[in-house]
Enzyme design. Structure first.
Site, PDB file in Angstrom:
ATOM      1  N   LYS A  50     -46.774 -20.155  -4.297  1.00 34.80           N
ATOM      2  CA  LYS A  50     -46.727 -20.464  -2.826  1.00 34.80           C
ATOM      3  C   LYS A  50     -47.878 -19.825  -1.942  1.00 34.80           C
ATOM      4  O   LYS A  50     -48.244 -18.614  -2.558  1.00 34.80           O
ATOM      5  CB  LYS A  50     -45.190 -20.704  -2.064  1.00 34.80           C
ATOM      6  CG  LYS A  50     -44.484 -21.444  -2.702  1.00 34.80           C
ATOM      7  CD  LYS A  50     -43.175 -21.473  -2.135  1.00 34.80           C
ATOM      8  CE  LYS A  50     -42.042 -22.561  -2.589  1.00 34.80           C
ATOM      9  NZ  LYS A  50     -40.824 -22.413  -1.961  1.00 34.80           N
ATOM     10  N   TYR A  73     -42.317 -32.648  -0.063  1.00 34.71           N
ATOM     11  CA  TYR A  73     -40.906 -32.149   0.193  1.00 34.71           C
ATOM     12  C   TYR A  73     -40.052 -33.257   0.887  1.00 34.71           C
ATOM     13  O   TYR A  73     -39.012 -32.920   1.580  1.00 34.71           O
ATOM     14  CB  TYR A  73     -41.068 -30.857   0.774  1.00 34.71           C
ATOM     15  CG  TYR A  73     -41.044 -29.720   0.083  1.00 34.71           C
ATOM     16  CD1 TYR A  73     -40.111 -29.118  -0.817  1.00 34.71           C
ATOM     17  CD2 TYR A  73     -42.406 -28.892   0.053  1.00 34.71           C
ATOM     18  CE1 TYR A  73     -40.458 -28.087  -1.513  1.00 34.71           C
ATOM     19  CE2 TYR A  73     -42.746 -27.954  -0.588  1.00 34.71           C
ATOM     20  CZ  TYR A  73     -41.717 -27.397  -1.505  1.00 34.71           C
ATOM     21  OH  TYR A  73     -41.935 -26.484  -2.158  1.00 34.71           O
ATOM     22  N   PHE A  75     -34.823 -26.982   7.994  1.00 35.85           N
ATOM     23  CA  PHE A  75     -35.758 -26.213   7.793  1.00 35.85           C
ATOM     24  C   PHE A  75     -37.221 -26.940   7.404  1.00 35.85           C
ATOM     25  O   PHE A  75     -38.123 -26.538   7.121  1.00 35.85           O
ATOM     26  CB  PHE A  75     -35.704 -25.127   6.870  1.00 35.85           C
ATOM     27  CG  PHE A  75     -34.933 -25.439   5.439  1.00 35.85           C
ATOM     28  CD1 PHE A  75     -36.154 -26.052   4.650  1.00 35.85           C
ATOM     29  CD2 PHE A  75     -33.806 -25.540   5.121  1.00 35.85           C
ATOM     30  CE1 PHE A  75     -35.470 -26.550   3.413  1.00 35.85           C
ATOM     31  CE2 PHE A  75     -33.186 -26.038   3.985  1.00 35.85           C
ATOM     32  CZ  PHE A  75     -34.310 -26.326   3.105  1.00 35.85           C
ATOM     33  N   ARG A  80     -35.910 -21.903 -13.835  1.00 36.46           N
ATOM     34  CA  ARG A  80     -35.165 -21.600 -12.591  1.00 36.46           C
ATOM     35  C   ARG A  80     -34.543 -20.064 -12.813  1.00 36.46           C
ATOM     36  O   ARG A  80     -34.496 -19.281 -11.822  1.00 36.46           O
ATOM     37  CB  ARG A  80     -33.905 -22.606 -12.487  1.00 36.46           C
ATOM     38  CG  ARG A  80     -34.378 -24.002 -12.346  1.00 36.46           C
ATOM     39  CD  ARG A  80     -35.038 -24.198 -10.865  1.00 36.46           C
ATOM     40  NE  ARG A  80     -34.169 -23.866  -9.856  1.00 36.46           N
ATOM     41  CZ  ARG A  80     -34.411 -23.920  -8.367  1.00 36.46           C
ATOM     42  NH1 ARG A  80     -35.393 -24.785  -8.219  1.00 36.46           N
ATOM     43  NH2 ARG A  80     -33.540 -23.655  -7.653  1.00 36.46           N
ATOM     44  N   THR A  88     -33.080 -18.886  -4.526  1.00 32.38           N
ATOM     45  CA  THR A  88     -33.868 -19.537  -3.499  1.00 32.38           C
ATOM     46  C   THR A  88     -34.011 -18.140  -2.477  1.00 32.38           C
ATOM     47  O   THR A  88     -35.236 -17.998  -1.767  1.00 32.38           O
ATOM     48  CB  THR A  88     -33.208 -20.678  -2.674  1.00 32.38           C
ATOM     49  OG1 THR A  88     -33.202 -21.536  -3.603  1.00 32.38           O
ATOM     50  CG2 THR A  88     -34.406 -21.046  -1.614  1.00 32.38           C
ATOM     51  N   ARG A 102     -38.744 -14.105  -8.026  1.00 30.53           N
ATOM     52  CA  ARG A 102     -38.414 -14.049  -6.216  1.00 30.53           C
ATOM     53  C   ARG A 102     -37.987 -12.583  -6.055  1.00 30.53           C
ATOM     54  O   ARG A 102     -38.438 -12.151  -4.946  1.00 30.53           O
ATOM     55  CB  ARG A 102     -37.442 -15.166  -6.022  1.00 30.53           C
ATOM     56  CG  ARG A 102     -38.098 -16.329  -6.009  1.00 30.53           C
ATOM     57  CD  ARG A 102     -37.189 -17.568  -5.832  1.00 30.53           C
ATOM     58  NE  ARG A 102     -38.005 -18.784  -5.349  1.00 30.53           N
ATOM     59  CZ  ARG A 102     -37.431 -19.944  -5.454  1.00 30.53           C
ATOM     60  NH1 ARG A 102     -36.284 -20.231  -5.763  1.00 30.53           N
ATOM     61  NH2 ARG A 102     -37.869 -21.078  -5.028  1.00 30.53           N
ATOM     62  N   ASN A 159     -40.840 -17.736  -0.347  1.00 31.00           N
ATOM     63  CA  ASN A 159     -40.280 -17.191  -1.604  1.00 31.00           C
ATOM     64  C   ASN A 159     -40.989 -17.344  -2.879  1.00 31.00           C
ATOM     65  O   ASN A 159     -40.563 -17.288  -3.957  1.00 31.00           O
ATOM     66  CB  ASN A 159     -38.622 -17.795  -1.722  1.00 31.00           C
ATOM     67  CG  ASN A 159     -38.789 -19.350  -1.818  1.00 31.00           C
ATOM     68  OD1 ASN A 159     -39.799 -20.054  -2.024  1.00 31.00           O
ATOM     69  ND2 ASN A 159     -37.775 -19.797  -1.981  1.00 31.00           N
ATOM     70  N   HIS A 170     -42.012 -22.099  -6.480  1.00 31.25           N
ATOM     71  CA  HIS A 170     -41.277 -23.351  -6.710  1.00 31.25           C
ATOM     72  C   HIS A 170     -41.092 -23.626  -8.077  1.00 31.25           C
ATOM     73  O   HIS A 170     -41.881 -23.249  -8.817  1.00 31.25           O
ATOM     74  CB  HIS A 170     -42.169 -24.536  -6.141  1.00 31.25           C
ATOM     75  CG  HIS A 170     -41.595 -26.017  -6.385  1.00 31.25           C
ATOM     76  ND1 HIS A 170     -40.487 -26.257  -5.730  1.00 31.25           N
ATOM     77  CD2 HIS A 170     -41.718 -26.773  -7.437  1.00 31.25           C
ATOM     78  CE1 HIS A 170     -40.093 -27.643  -6.174  1.00 31.25           C
ATOM     79  NE2 HIS A 170     -40.863 -27.725  -7.277  1.00 31.25           N
ATOM     80  N   GLU A 208     -43.179 -34.442  -9.932  1.00 28.54           N
ATOM     81  CA  GLU A 208     -43.797 -33.392  -9.139  1.00 28.54           C
ATOM     82  C   GLU A 208     -45.114 -32.962 -10.039  1.00 28.54           C
ATOM     83  O   GLU A 208     -46.276 -32.771  -9.407  1.00 28.54           O
ATOM     84  CB  GLU A 208     -42.955 -32.040  -9.224  1.00 28.54           C
ATOM     85  CG  GLU A 208     -41.873 -32.048  -8.049  1.00 28.54           C
ATOM     86  CD  GLU A 208     -40.797 -31.278  -8.277  1.00 28.54           C
ATOM     87  OE1 GLU A 208     -39.717 -31.299  -7.395  1.00 28.54           O
ATOM     88  OE2 GLU A 208     -41.004 -30.215  -8.863  1.00 28.54           O
TER      89      GLU A 208
HETATM   90  P1  GDP Z   1     -35.424 -23.972  -4.439  1.00 31.08           P
HETATM   91  O1  GDP Z   1     -34.910 -25.219  -5.316  1.00 31.08           O
HETATM   92  O2  GDP Z   1     -34.806 -22.855  -4.881  1.00 31.08           O
HETATM   93  O3  GDP Z   1     -36.908 -23.906  -3.963  1.00 31.08           O
HETATM   94  O4  GDP Z   1     -34.705 -24.227  -3.130  1.00 31.08           O
HETATM   95  P2  GDP Z   1     -34.278 -25.539  -2.261  1.00 31.08           P
HETATM   96  O5  GDP Z   1     -34.772 -26.857  -3.062  1.00 31.08           O
HETATM   97  O6  GDP Z   1     -32.941 -25.700  -1.562  1.00 31.08           O
HETATM   98  O7  GDP Z   1     -35.347 -25.425  -0.960  1.00 31.08           O
HETATM   99  C1  GDP Z   1     -36.688 -25.879  -0.923  1.00 31.08           C
HETATM  100  C2  GDP Z   1     -37.611 -24.589  -0.322  1.00 31.08           C
HETATM  101  O8  GDP Z   1     -37.216 -24.817   1.063  1.00 31.08           O
HETATM  102  C3  GDP Z   1     -37.045 -23.288  -0.807  1.00 31.08           C
HETATM  103  O9  GDP Z   1     -38.026 -22.766  -1.791  1.00 31.08           O
HETATM  104  C4  GDP Z   1     -37.629 -22.517   0.508  1.00 31.08           C
HETATM  105  O10 GDP Z   1     -39.083 -22.524   0.438  1.00 31.08           O
HETATM  106  C5  GDP Z   1     -37.343 -23.680   1.639  1.00 31.08           C
HETATM  107  N1  GDP Z   1     -36.074 -23.247   2.281  1.00 31.08           N
HETATM  108  C6  GDP Z   1     -35.018 -23.412   1.826  1.00 31.08           C
HETATM  109  N2  GDP Z   1     -33.960 -22.920   2.642  1.00 31.08           N
HETATM  110  C7  GDP Z   1     -34.581 -22.564   3.713  1.00 31.08           C
HETATM  111  C8  GDP Z   1     -34.131 -21.894   4.926  1.00 31.08           C
HETATM  112  O11 GDP Z   1     -33.057 -21.837   5.216  1.00 31.08           O
HETATM  113  N3  GDP Z   1     -35.021 -21.811   5.843  1.00 31.08           N
HETATM  114  C9  GDP Z   1     -36.395 -22.009   5.524  1.00 31.08           C
HETATM  115  N4  GDP Z   1     -37.231 -21.607   6.582  1.00 31.08           N
HETATM  116  N5  GDP Z   1     -36.895 -22.347   4.340  1.00 31.08           N
HETATM  117  C10 GDP Z   1     -35.946 -22.671   3.570  1.00 31.08           C
END
Ligand code: GDP
Length: 138
Positions: free
Chosen positions: A10, A50, A58, A86, A92, A103, A113, A116, A127
């Site tokens: 990222k 996304y 968010f 993963r 996350t 991470r 973070n 992805h 994707e």
């Molecule tokens: P991942 O599968 O671990 O990447 O997590 P998710 O699918 O839940 O979320 C996708 C992406 O959205 C995450 O990797 C973060 O970059 C972002 N994200 C998730 N939760 C939050 C949050 O609470 N705040 C913000 N700003 N970004 C978030």
């Protein structure tokens, strides 16, 4: 097919000079890179990628962040790729990520973070095809 996943390094990790370190962790964990490119997503493209998160609070922040600078996109191959990757990237929220994960080492916040990783085989295919034509997938 369960031997491929999709990743992005990222904009935060790119800006902070961690692209090489992250690719080394990926290789050391036994993943083979079968497609890779550095690119800069427009806000529109980041929003499309996304789209599943459109209703999340968010979403706007996520789209802004993911279009804030260059990323490296890649398709990775390994047995059990989605699940194993993963595990390698960790939770996350980096505050909850296990020792030894990407991470834990490189992420700065739940939003920024570092990496992805696809969450299912179906999404890994969707994707990967979002970024790479079939001719660019080896
Ligand atoms: P991942 O599968 O671990 O990447 O997590 P998710 O699918 O839940 O979320 C996708 C992406 O959205 C995450 O990797 C973060 O970059 C972002 N994200 C998730 N939760 C939050 C949050 O609470 N705040 C913000 N700003 N970004 C978030």
């Amino acid at each position: 097919m369960n031997n491929r996943t999709f990743t992005m390094i990222k904009p935060d990790a790119t800006r902070n000079g961690h692209t090489g370190g992250i690719l080394e962790m990926i290789n050391k964990a036994g993943f083979r890179i079968v497609a890779m490119k550095m690119t800069h997503l427009s806000a529109q493209k980041a929003g499309e990628f996304y789209a599943v998160h459109k209703e999340r609070p968010f979403y706007g922040e996520l789209v802004q962040f993911m279009s804030s600078g260059p990323i490296t996109a890649a398709i990775l191959e390994k047995d059990n790729a989605v699940e194993d990757f993963r595990k390698l990237i960790g939770a996350t929220n980096p505050a909850e990520a296990a020792e030894g994960t990407i991470r834990k080492k490189y992420a700065t916040s739940i939003g920024e973070n570092a990496v992805h990783g696809s969450d299912s085989n179906d999404n890994a295919l969707i994707e990967g095809d979002f970024f790479f034509s079939k001719l660019e997938q080896f």
